[in-house]
Design a protein around this motif. Structure first.
Motif, PDB file in Angstrom:
ATOM      1  N   CYS A  93      18.899 -14.631  -9.450  1.00 29.36           N
ATOM      2  CA  CYS A  93      18.120 -15.013 -10.622  1.00 29.36           C
ATOM      3  C   CYS A  93      17.259 -16.333 -10.108  1.00 29.36           C
ATOM      4  CB  CYS A  93      18.992 -15.227 -11.754  1.00 29.36           C
ATOM      5  SG  CYS A  93      19.602 -13.815 -12.660  1.00 29.36           S
ATOM      6  N   VAL A  94      16.320 -16.608 -10.449  1.00 30.86           N
ATOM      7  CA  VAL A  94      15.340 -17.455 -10.275  1.00 30.86           C
ATOM      8  C   VAL A  94      14.979 -18.442 -11.307  1.00 30.86           C
ATOM      9  CG1 VAL A  94      13.095 -18.320  -9.248  1.00 30.86           C
ATOM     10  CG2 VAL A  94      14.453 -16.422  -8.069  1.00 30.86           C
ATOM     11  N   ALA A  95      15.302 -19.846 -11.321  1.00 29.75           N
ATOM     12  CA  ALA A  95      14.741 -20.632 -12.179  1.00 29.75           C
ATOM     13  C   ALA A  95      13.526 -21.511 -12.017  1.00 29.75           C
ATOM     14  CB  ALA A  95      16.071 -21.621 -12.631  1.00 29.75           C
ATOM     15  N   THR A  96      12.783 -21.544 -13.147  1.00 35.21           N
ATOM     16  CA  THR A  96      11.435 -22.187 -12.611  1.00 35.21           C
ATOM     17  C   THR A  96      11.645 -23.575 -13.415  1.00 35.21           C
ATOM     18  OG1 THR A  96      10.252 -20.103 -12.803  1.00 35.21           O
ATOM     19  CG2 THR A  96       8.967 -22.164 -13.062  1.00 35.21           C
ATOM     20  N   GLU A 107      11.337  -8.665  -4.542  1.00 29.55           N
ATOM     21  CA  GLU A 107      10.429  -9.521  -5.556  1.00 29.55           C
ATOM     22  C   GLU A 107      10.741 -11.030  -4.786  1.00 29.55           C
ATOM     23  OE1 GLU A 107      10.695  -7.423  -9.665  1.00 29.55           O
ATOM     24  OE2 GLU A 107      12.358  -8.473  -9.166  1.00 29.55           O
ATOM     25  N   SER A 108       9.515 -11.612  -5.377  1.00 28.68           N
ATOM     26  CA  SER A 108       9.369 -12.901  -4.604  1.00 28.68           C
ATOM     27  C   SER A 108       9.329 -14.195  -5.675  1.00 28.68           C
ATOM     28  CB  SER A 108       8.271 -12.795  -3.663  1.00 28.68           C
ATOM     29  OG  SER A 108       6.969 -12.522  -4.579  1.00 28.68           O
ATOM     30  N   ALA A 109       9.117 -15.396  -5.377  1.00 28.71           N
ATOM     31  CA  ALA A 109       8.791 -16.377  -6.301  1.00 28.71           C
ATOM     32  C   ALA A 109       7.891 -17.339  -5.517  1.00 28.71           C
ATOM     33  CB  ALA A 109      10.271 -17.273  -6.746  1.00 28.71           C
ATOM     34  N   GLY A 110       6.858 -17.862  -6.164  1.00 25.59           N
ATOM     35  CA  GLY A 110       6.043 -18.475  -5.871  1.00 25.59           C
ATOM     36  C   GLY A 110       4.808 -18.424  -4.832  1.00 25.59           C
ATOM     37  N   TYR A 111       3.869 -19.324  -4.345  1.00 23.20           N
ATOM     38  CA  TYR A 111       2.607 -18.950  -3.821  1.00 23.20           C
ATOM     39  C   TYR A 111       3.298 -18.698  -2.216  1.00 23.20           C
ATOM     40  CZ  TYR A 111      -0.573 -21.551  -6.723  1.00 23.20           C
ATOM     41  OH  TYR A 111      -1.274 -21.977  -7.744  1.00 23.20           O
ATOM     42  N   GLY A 112       2.469 -17.548  -1.729  1.00 21.79           N
ATOM     43  CA  GLY A 112       2.708 -16.936  -0.559  1.00 21.79           C
ATOM     44  C   GLY A 112       3.756 -16.244  -0.134  1.00 21.79           C
ATOM     45  N   ARG A 113       4.487 -16.146  -1.462  1.00 21.42           N
ATOM     46  CA  ARG A 113       5.917 -15.342  -1.229  1.00 21.42           C
ATOM     47  C   ARG A 113       6.734 -15.792  -0.175  1.00 21.42           C
ATOM     48  NH1 ARG A 113       5.617  -9.199  -1.297  1.00 21.42           N
ATOM     49  NH2 ARG A 113       7.263  -9.634  -2.507  1.00 21.42           N
ATOM     50  N   GLU A 118      12.285 -21.628 -17.218  1.00 16.00           N
ATOM     51  CA  GLU A 118      12.231 -19.922 -17.236  1.00 16.00           C
ATOM     52  C   GLU A 118      13.209 -19.633 -16.334  1.00 16.00           C
ATOM     53  OE1 GLU A 118      11.649 -17.642 -18.860  1.00 16.00           O
ATOM     54  OE2 GLU A 118      10.413 -16.389 -18.205  1.00 16.00           O
ATOM     55  N   LEU A 119      13.662 -18.489 -16.713  1.00 11.83           N
ATOM     56  CA  LEU A 119      14.857 -17.934 -15.760  1.00 11.83           C
ATOM     57  C   LEU A 119      14.743 -16.381 -15.721  1.00 11.83           C
ATOM     58  CD1 LEU A 119      17.583 -18.840 -14.587  1.00 11.83           C
ATOM     59  CD2 LEU A 119      18.698 -18.035 -16.736  1.00 11.83           C
ATOM     60  N   LYS A 120      14.574 -15.906 -14.539  1.00 10.21           N
ATOM     61  CA  LYS A 120      14.278 -14.622 -14.322  1.00 10.21           C
ATOM     62  C   LYS A 120      15.069 -13.696 -13.230  1.00 10.21           C
ATOM     63  CE  LYS A 120       9.977 -14.801 -14.473  1.00 10.21           C
ATOM     64  NZ  LYS A 120       8.565 -15.240 -14.411  1.00 10.21           N
ATOM     65  N   ALA A 121      15.244 -12.607 -13.642  1.00  5.41           N
ATOM     66  CA  ALA A 121      16.210 -11.666 -12.610  1.00  5.41           C
ATOM     67  C   ALA A 121      15.144 -11.338 -11.587  1.00  5.41           C
ATOM     68  CB  ALA A 121      16.660 -10.466 -13.358  1.00  5.41           C
ATOM     69  N   CYS A 122      15.522 -11.297 -10.316  1.00  6.85           N
ATOM     70  CA  CYS A 122      14.746 -11.058  -9.027  1.00  6.85           C
ATOM     71  C   CYS A 122      15.387 -10.010  -8.270  1.00  6.85           C
ATOM     72  CB  CYS A 122      14.885 -12.507  -8.303  1.00  6.85           C
ATOM     73  SG  CYS A 122      13.233 -12.664  -7.600  1.00  6.85           S
ATOM     74  N   VAL A 163      23.731 -20.388 -15.562  1.00  2.10           N
ATOM     75  CA  VAL A 163      22.455 -21.297 -16.019  1.00  2.10           C
ATOM     76  C   VAL A 163      21.938 -20.968 -17.139  1.00  2.10           C
ATOM     77  CG1 VAL A 163      20.270 -22.216 -14.881  1.00  2.10           C
ATOM     78  CG2 VAL A 163      22.382 -22.068 -13.678  1.00  2.10           C
ATOM     79  N   ARG A 164      21.354 -21.650 -17.961  1.00  2.00           N
ATOM     80  CA  ARG A 164      20.674 -21.316 -19.036  1.00  2.00           C
ATOM     81  C   ARG A 164      19.311 -21.979 -19.310  1.00  2.00           C
ATOM     82  NH1 ARG A 164      23.474 -17.753 -18.777  1.00  2.00           N
ATOM     83  NH2 ARG A 164      25.342 -17.283 -19.756  1.00  2.00           N
ATOM     84  N   ARG A 165      18.250 -21.370 -20.078  1.00  5.77           N
ATOM     85  CA  ARG A 165      16.898 -22.099 -19.997  1.00  5.77           C
ATOM     86  C   ARG A 165      17.178 -23.268 -20.881  1.00  5.77           C
ATOM     87  NH1 ARG A 165      15.603 -16.659 -21.320  1.00  5.77           N
ATOM     88  NH2 ARG A 165      14.157 -15.875 -19.925  1.00  5.77           N
ATOM     89  N   GLY A 166      16.795 -24.221 -20.534  1.00  6.29           N
ATOM     90  CA  GLY A 166      16.834 -25.527 -21.304  1.00  6.29           C
ATOM     91  C   GLY A 166      17.684 -26.437 -20.486  1.00  6.29           C
ATOM     92  N   ASP A 167      18.469 -25.848 -19.545  1.00  5.99           N
ATOM     93  CA  ASP A 167      19.329 -26.595 -18.879  1.00  5.99           C
ATOM     94  C   ASP A 167      18.702 -27.741 -17.890  1.00  5.99           C
ATOM     95  OD1 ASP A 167      21.593 -25.274 -19.594  1.00  5.99           O
ATOM     96  OD2 ASP A 167      22.084 -24.474 -17.693  1.00  5.99           O
TER      97      ASP A 167
END
Ligand SMILES: *Cc1c(COP(=O)(O)O)cnc(C)c1O
Length: 363
Positions: free
Chosen positions: A262-265, A247-253, A239-243, A312-316
């Motif tokens: 952009c954040v890749a999961t 905005e935060s990513a993951g537990y506990g921010r 997954e790839l999303k603009a941040c 970077v693209r999804r699936g990379d």
């Protein structure tokens, strides 16, 4: 693309063993240590590759590990290095393994059913006896069942340490007179670090683990010793999303964007052995470039800051260990050793074995 995969190059293991063997003094044998599922590389394929590279013995820590090797059809000498309770001893004997002993009572329970390697504790302070008289009594008890005399170094990987030479001296003083009386006896002491560090520690056999997998026993750079890392750990951008800022990513921010990015999961986490201590503390490679881990490593996923305008693209593909990103670097970041990084990869990560990128065939 599988969510996570450890790719293990058996040609690298074979080449590492051949290279190590070329450095041995006299006709010392190489015993490939494949305990703990070959340090996470897959014990059976690693053992086969090591034998192809010129190893002539295998060593493991437990009776069950010896059984696994026999079950796969390997018929080389196998030394079980660990302590064995009564039922484990029976299993080791059933697997036709050599066993370690450091007390006459244990030798009595073996009762001639397995070759014995008497262990002197010259300073490791773990298994073996510190008392050369007890070691001698164990040698006597073993009689014709005696196959080897051995010890293990505590500080072989510490470059300027003098304790190594003390241990070596104690082992020589005890073991060499025995071998003079019984020339067939196998003396062995060296792990990977000792093998690389001091030819005087080679004796009749060396027990190399970490180096055969292309990991540096000194924790710095395997290439400095002509070693090729065998394991690559890979996942992919799921997954790839603009941040936006704030905005935060993951537990506990624990990652909050300070500017647009952009954040890749990536679907790999501590349930796979990618340790939570790597939170905000490590890099991965995507399209050959480094990007930092951003936010808490969770059980099944981690997140990566790939910047504001990524190609970077999804699936990379995402490389977590491989190329410029070595297990030594991962270990350093979390205060451990490369051994623990590969050995800690869990059973959830499929091991895919290959030879220089080709299917391994009947290695
Ligand atoms: C694990 C082990 C080895 C191999 O050590 P490396 O540092 O991986 O080469 C050798 N001897 C004993 C007793 C061990 O437990």
């Amino acid at each position: 693309m599988p969510r996570a995969q450890a790719r293990v190059d058996l040609a690298a293991i074979e080449a590492n063993v051949a290279g190590l063997r070329g450095r041995l003094t006299g006709d010392a044998a190489l015993c490939a240590v494949v305990k703990a599922d070959g340090y996470g590389h897959g014990a059976v394929p690693a053992a086969r590759a090591a034998l192809a590279g010129g190893a002539s013995w295998l060593a493991v820590a437990t009776a069950a590990e010896a059984e696994d090797l026999r079950g796969a059809g390997l018929d080389t000498r196998i030394l079980v290095m660990g302590a064995l309770c009564a039922t484990e001893l029976e299993r080791a004997i059933g697997a036709r393994a050599d066993v370690a002993a450091w007390h006459p009572r244990f030798v009595e329970s073996v009762a001639g059913r397995a070759p014995i390697h008497v262990k002197l504790d010259t300073g490791m302070g773990r298994l073996g006896t510190r008392d050369p008289d007890v070691a001698d009594a164990t040698v006597t008890a073993a009689g014709d069942g005696l196959a080897g005399l051995w010890t293990h170094f505590a500080t072989a990987d510490e470059r300027d340490d003098r304790f190594f030479d003390e241990q070596l001296g104690r082992f020589r003083a005890w073991a060499l007179p025995h071998r003079e009386r019984r020339p067939g006896l196998k003396l062995h002491a060296a792990n990977s670090a000792a093998t690389l560090r001091d030819p005087a520690a080679h004796f009749d056999m060396v027990r190399c683990g970490v180096a055969i997998y292309g990991l540096d026993p000194f924790g710095v750079d395997p290439a400095a010793h002509g070693l090729r890392p065998a394991l690559e750990l890979r996942s992919y951008v799921a997954e790839l999303k603009a941040c936006e800022p704030g905005e935060s990513a993951g537990y506990g921010r624990r990652f909050i964007a300070s500017q647009r990015t952009c954040v890749a999961t990536v679907p790999i986490g501590y349930g796979d052995g990618w340790r939570r201590a790597l939170t905000n503390n490590g890099d991965v490679l995507i399209r050959g470039r480094r990007f930092p881990l951003a936010g808490t490593v969770s059980m099944d996923n981690l997140t990566v800051d790939v910047g504001p305008r990524p190609d970077v693209r999804r699936g990379d593909e995402v490389v977590l260990i491989g190329g410029a990103l070595r297990a030594e670097e991962v270990a350093r970041r979390i205060g451990t050793i490369n051994y623990e990084v590969t050995t800690g990869l869990t059973a959830r990560v499929p091991r895919v074995h290959h030879r220089d990128g080709e299917p391994p065939g009947e290695a």
